[in-house]
Design a protein around this motif. Structure first.
Motif, PDB file in Angstrom:
ATOM      1  N   GLU A   4       0.786  -1.340   0.034  1.00  0.00           N
ATOM      2  CA  GLU A   4       0.055  -0.004  -0.020  1.00  0.00           C
ATOM      3  C   GLU A   4       0.756   1.283   0.070  1.00  0.00           C
ATOM      4  OE1 GLU A   4      -2.476   0.145   3.363  1.00  0.00           O
ATOM      5  OE2 GLU A   4      -3.413   2.114   2.766  1.00  0.00           O
ATOM      6  N   THR A   5       2.036   1.367   0.662  1.00  0.00           N
ATOM      7  CA  THR A   5       2.573   2.460   0.577  1.00  0.00           C
ATOM      8  C   THR A   5       4.012   2.589  -0.245  1.00  0.00           C
ATOM      9  OG1 THR A   5       4.391   1.213   2.294  1.00  0.00           O
ATOM     10  CG2 THR A   5       2.519   2.489   3.093  1.00  0.00           C
ATOM     11  N   VAL A   6       4.154   1.451  -1.181  1.00  0.00           N
ATOM     12  CA  VAL A   6       5.152   1.580  -2.099  1.00  0.00           C
ATOM     13  C   VAL A   6       4.755   2.769  -3.272  1.00  0.00           C
ATOM     14  CG1 VAL A   6       6.201   0.614  -4.087  1.00  0.00           C
ATOM     15  CG2 VAL A   6       5.766  -0.721  -2.014  1.00  0.00           C
ATOM     16  N   GLY A   7       5.763   3.714  -3.334  1.00  0.00           N
ATOM     17  CA  GLY A   7       5.605   4.399  -4.451  1.00  0.00           C
ATOM     18  C   GLY A   7       4.566   5.728  -4.175  1.00  0.00           C
ATOM     19  N   THR A   8       4.036   5.689  -2.824  1.00  0.00           N
ATOM     20  CA  THR A   8       2.950   6.710  -2.587  1.00  0.00           C
ATOM     21  C   THR A   8       3.642   7.398  -1.237  1.00  0.00           C
ATOM     22  OG1 THR A   8       1.695   5.216  -1.036  1.00  0.00           O
ATOM     23  CG2 THR A   8       1.003   5.396  -3.488  1.00  0.00           C
ATOM     24  N   PRO A   9       3.332   8.600  -1.184  1.00  0.00           N
ATOM     25  CA  PRO A   9       3.761   9.577  -0.003  1.00  0.00           C
ATOM     26  C   PRO A   9       3.118   9.287   1.090  1.00  0.00           C
ATOM     27  CG  PRO A   9       2.754  11.010  -1.599  1.00  0.00           C
ATOM     28  CD  PRO A   9       2.795   9.520  -2.312  1.00  0.00           C
ATOM     29  N   PRO A  10       3.558   9.449   2.356  1.00  0.00           N
ATOM     30  CA  PRO A  10       2.827   9.198   3.587  1.00  0.00           C
ATOM     31  C   PRO A  10       1.785  10.290   3.659  1.00  0.00           C
ATOM     32  CG  PRO A  10       4.788  10.311   4.069  1.00  0.00           C
ATOM     33  CD  PRO A  10       4.843   9.754   2.611  1.00  0.00           C
ATOM     34  N   ARG A  11       0.642   9.616   4.185  1.00  0.00           N
ATOM     35  CA  ARG A  11      -0.587  10.801   4.186  1.00  0.00           C
ATOM     36  C   ARG A  11      -0.274  11.649   5.622  1.00  0.00           C
ATOM     37  NH1 ARG A  11      -5.856   6.642   3.509  1.00  0.00           N
ATOM     38  NH2 ARG A  11      -5.585   6.238   1.530  1.00  0.00           N
ATOM     39  N   ALA A  12      -0.603  13.174   5.134  1.00  0.00           N
ATOM     40  CA  ALA A  12      -0.266  13.894   6.352  1.00  0.00           C
ATOM     41  C   ALA A  12      -1.654  13.860   7.483  1.00  0.00           C
ATOM     42  CB  ALA A  12      -0.177  15.397   5.786  1.00  0.00           C
ATOM     43  N   ARG A  13      -1.198  13.946   8.511  1.00  0.00           N
ATOM     44  CA  ARG A  13      -2.377  13.915   9.731  1.00  0.00           C
ATOM     45  C   ARG A  13      -3.103  15.026   9.579  1.00  0.00           C
ATOM     46  NH1 ARG A  13       0.151  10.697  14.981  1.00  0.00           N
ATOM     47  NH2 ARG A  13       0.592   8.601  14.087  1.00  0.00           N
ATOM     48  N   ARG A  14      -4.333  15.039   9.652  1.00  0.00           N
ATOM     49  CA  ARG A  14      -5.153  16.383   9.762  1.00  0.00           C
ATOM     50  C   ARG A  14      -5.110  16.701  11.088  1.00  0.00           C
ATOM     51  NH1 ARG A  14     -10.454  15.571   5.944  1.00  0.00           N
ATOM     52  NH2 ARG A  14      -9.516  15.272   4.073  1.00  0.00           N
ATOM     53  N   ARG A  15      -4.884  17.959  11.217  1.00  0.00           N
ATOM     54  CA  ARG A  15      -4.794  18.650  12.545  1.00  0.00           C
ATOM     55  C   ARG A  15      -5.632  20.421  12.550  1.00  0.00           C
ATOM     56  NH1 ARG A  15       1.351  20.119  14.620  1.00  0.00           N
ATOM     57  NH2 ARG A  15       1.788  21.535  12.831  1.00  0.00           N
ATOM     58  N   PRO A  16      -6.159  20.713  13.600  1.00  0.00           N
ATOM     59  CA  PRO A  16      -6.683  21.875  13.557  1.00  0.00           C
ATOM     60  C   PRO A  16      -5.684  22.903  13.113  1.00  0.00           C
ATOM     61  CG  PRO A  16      -7.450  20.885  15.465  1.00  0.00           C
ATOM     62  CD  PRO A  16      -6.339  19.892  14.843  1.00  0.00           C
ATOM     63  N   ARG A  17      -6.044  23.997  12.390  1.00  0.00           N
ATOM     64  CA  ARG A  17      -5.122  25.101  12.101  1.00  0.00           C
ATOM     65  C   ARG A  17      -4.774  25.892  13.505  1.00  0.00           C
ATOM     66  NH1 ARG A  17      -5.130  27.366   7.155  1.00  0.00           N
ATOM     67  NH2 ARG A  17      -5.007  29.470   8.131  1.00  0.00           N
ATOM     68  N   LEU A  18      -3.505  26.132  13.528  1.00  0.00           N
ATOM     69  CA  LEU A  18      -3.046  26.886  14.744  1.00  0.00           C
ATOM     70  C   LEU A  18      -3.855  28.106  15.007  1.00  0.00           C
ATOM     71  CD1 LEU A  18       0.660  26.347  14.576  1.00  0.00           C
ATOM     72  CD2 LEU A  18      -0.626  25.289  16.353  1.00  0.00           C
ATOM     73  N   SER A  19      -4.077  28.666  13.837  1.00  0.00           N
ATOM     74  CA  SER A  19      -4.768  30.112  13.983  1.00  0.00           C
ATOM     75  C   SER A  19      -6.201  29.682  14.594  1.00  0.00           C
ATOM     76  CB  SER A  19      -4.978  30.841  12.678  1.00  0.00           C
ATOM     77  OG  SER A  19      -5.678  29.957  11.730  1.00  0.00           O
ATOM     78  N   THR A  20      -6.824  28.608  14.527  1.00  0.00           N
ATOM     79  CA  THR A  20      -8.133  28.365  14.978  1.00  0.00           C
ATOM     80  C   THR A  20      -8.315  28.333  16.384  1.00  0.00           C
ATOM     81  OG1 THR A  20      -8.864  27.329  12.980  1.00  0.00           O
ATOM     82  CG2 THR A  20     -10.055  26.528  14.829  1.00  0.00           C
ATOM     83  N   ALA A  21      -7.203  27.671  17.044  1.00  0.00           N
ATOM     84  CA  ALA A  21      -6.914  27.462  18.443  1.00  0.00           C
ATOM     85  C   ALA A  21      -6.616  28.838  19.187  1.00  0.00           C
ATOM     86  CB  ALA A  21      -5.712  26.469  18.852  1.00  0.00           C
ATOM     87  N   VAL A  22      -5.862  29.461  18.383  1.00  0.00           N
ATOM     88  CA  VAL A  22      -5.697  31.001  19.071  1.00  0.00           C
ATOM     89  C   VAL A  22      -6.711  31.722  18.778  1.00  0.00           C
ATOM     90  CG1 VAL A  22      -4.299  32.997  18.639  1.00  0.00           C
ATOM     91  CG2 VAL A  22      -2.965  30.678  18.341  1.00  0.00           C
ATOM     92  N   VAL A  23      -7.606  31.859  17.858  1.00  0.00           N
ATOM     93  CA  VAL A  23      -8.845  32.602  17.816  1.00  0.00           C
ATOM     94  C   VAL A  23      -9.713  32.024  19.082  1.00  0.00           C
ATOM     95  CG1 VAL A  23     -11.043  32.997  16.472  1.00  0.00           C
ATOM     96  CG2 VAL A  23      -8.847  33.105  15.468  1.00  0.00           C
ATOM     97  N   GLU A  24      -9.955  30.637  19.279  1.00  0.00           N
ATOM     98  CA  GLU A  24     -11.056  30.079  20.325  1.00  0.00           C
ATOM     99  C   GLU A  24     -10.548  30.757  21.438  1.00  0.00           C
ATOM    100  OE1 GLU A  24     -11.163  26.066  19.940  1.00  0.00           O
ATOM    101  OE2 GLU A  24     -12.482  26.081  17.936  1.00  0.00           O
ATOM    102  N   ASP A  25      -9.309  30.783  21.932  1.00  0.00           N
ATOM    103  CA  ASP A  25      -8.926  31.165  23.213  1.00  0.00           C
ATOM    104  C   ASP A  25      -8.913  32.452  23.276  1.00  0.00           C
ATOM    105  OD1 ASP A  25      -7.366  30.315  25.707  1.00  0.00           O
ATOM    106  OD2 ASP A  25      -6.029  31.820  25.029  1.00  0.00           O
ATOM    107  N   LEU A  26      -8.511  33.323  22.429  1.00  0.00           N
ATOM    108  CA  LEU A  26      -8.695  34.988  22.504  1.00  0.00           C
ATOM    109  C   LEU A  26     -10.284  35.159  22.464  1.00  0.00           C
ATOM    110  CD1 LEU A  26      -5.977  36.139  20.125  1.00  0.00           C
ATOM    111  CD2 LEU A  26      -5.988  36.631  22.563  1.00  0.00           C
ATOM    112  N   VAL A  27     -11.150  34.518  22.033  1.00  0.00           N
ATOM    113  CA  VAL A  27     -12.621  34.731  21.883  1.00  0.00           C
ATOM    114  C   VAL A  27     -13.049  34.621  23.388  1.00  0.00           C
ATOM    115  CG1 VAL A  27     -14.735  33.937  21.429  1.00  0.00           C
ATOM    116  CG2 VAL A  27     -12.924  34.515  19.592  1.00  0.00           C
ATOM    117  N   ASN A  28     -12.720  33.268  23.797  1.00  0.00           N
ATOM    118  CA  ASN A  28     -13.018  33.285  25.323  1.00  0.00           C
ATOM    119  C   ASN A  28     -12.451  34.267  26.192  1.00  0.00           C
ATOM    120  OD1 ASN A  28     -14.258  30.642  24.752  1.00  0.00           O
ATOM    121  ND2 ASN A  28     -12.613  29.403  24.860  1.00  0.00           N
ATOM    122  N   LEU A  29     -11.413  34.809  26.162  1.00  0.00           N
ATOM    123  CA  LEU A  29     -10.574  35.655  26.921  1.00  0.00           C
ATOM    124  C   LEU A  29     -11.626  37.099  26.810  1.00  0.00           C
ATOM    125  CD1 LEU A  29      -7.021  34.941  26.574  1.00  0.00           C
ATOM    126  CD2 LEU A  29      -8.292  34.566  28.386  1.00  0.00           C
TER     127      LEU A  29
END
Length: 248
Positions: A4-29
């Motif tokens: 399955e992995t021969v010749g194919t690049p590893p799949r990047a793990r999806r994670r929340p955008r850093l800016s989204t986390a910063v926005v949520e924290d600043l909104v709460n504050l």
């Protein structure tokens, strides 16, 4: 190496955008008043250090806060917190912060009032406008709810579906969108969703029956009144339970 992995690049793990986390924290504050109206947020370099992110991320977060109506940039003053009249009160992140804040119950009271006004009229419209197919769907749903009265955890999901069918029957897409948008965030809070007992579910089902019977009888006045009574009564009980629990 697997085939399955021969010749194919590893799949990047999806994670929340850093800016989204910063926005949520600043909104709460901001909502909590840590950064009061008229004061400036920390400068860009300090925010980078606080959140351990790049200037690009901080700028993305700042742009998002501006779009939500929370802040405005002023030459020589920085990023200034705006009065809450300017905030986009239907924004999911802002709603979440409001419902979870110290004044959360007050905003949940507002939500209940909005639901009473909109859903009572929508129930009346459902009684007037609902098609035979929609009435059949509602009849199936009320019986499904009846079967789940002794299982509160399962009843809750189907309860939402019951209201959704009625809103669709009304044909009022705008009011439905407003309720769906606000309520989806409120349901994440324990104060709003509560922990239903079988006794409470039985009362809720009796109220649903009154709404259902009025709609099936094509009686808009009775349907609107029944929905108004149901939403007000249900929230009053959940609110009372929440306050009692908070007081220990």
């Amino acid at each position: 190496m697997t085939k399955e992995t021969v010749g194919t690049p590893p799949r990047a793990r999806r994670r929340p955008r850093l800016s989204t986390a910063v926005v949520e924290d600043l909104v709460n504050l901001i909502v909590a008043g840590t950064y009061p109206v008229g004061t400036a947020l920390p400068p860009e370099n300090m925010l980078c250090e606080m959140y351990e992110v790049s200037r690009t991320v901080v700028r993305e977060a700042t742009t998002a806060l501006i779009e939500k109506g929370l802040v405005v940039t002023q030459q020589g003053r920085g990023t200034i917190v705006r009065e809450n009249q300017a905030w986009n009160m239907l924004d999911p992140v802002i709603l979440s912060a409001l419902f979870k804040g110290e004044d959360g119950l007050r905003y949940l009271d507002n939500l209940s009032q909005v639901r009473v006004l909109l859903e009572s009229e929508m129930a009346a419209n459902a009684a007037r406008e609902g098609t035979n197919e929609q009435r059949e769907e509602l009849a199936v749903q009320i019986e499904k709810l009846e079967e789940l009265v002794t299982i509160p955890s399962a009843y809750v999901h189907e309860d939402l579906r019951f209201h959704d069918i009625i809103m669709c029957m009304s044909g009022d897409r705008l009011s439905k969108a407003i309720i769906d948008g606000i309520q989806s965030e409120a349901l994440r809070t324990h104060a709003y969703s509560g922990k239903l007992s079988v006794e409470h579910v039985k009362l809720t089902q009796a109220a649903h029956r009154k709404v259902f019977d009025a709609i099936m009888a094509r009686d808009p006045d009775a349907a609107g009144a029944a929905m108004r009574e149901h939403i007000s009564g249900s929230w009053t009980k959940r609110r009372t339970d929440s306050v009692r629990k908070a007081q220990g």
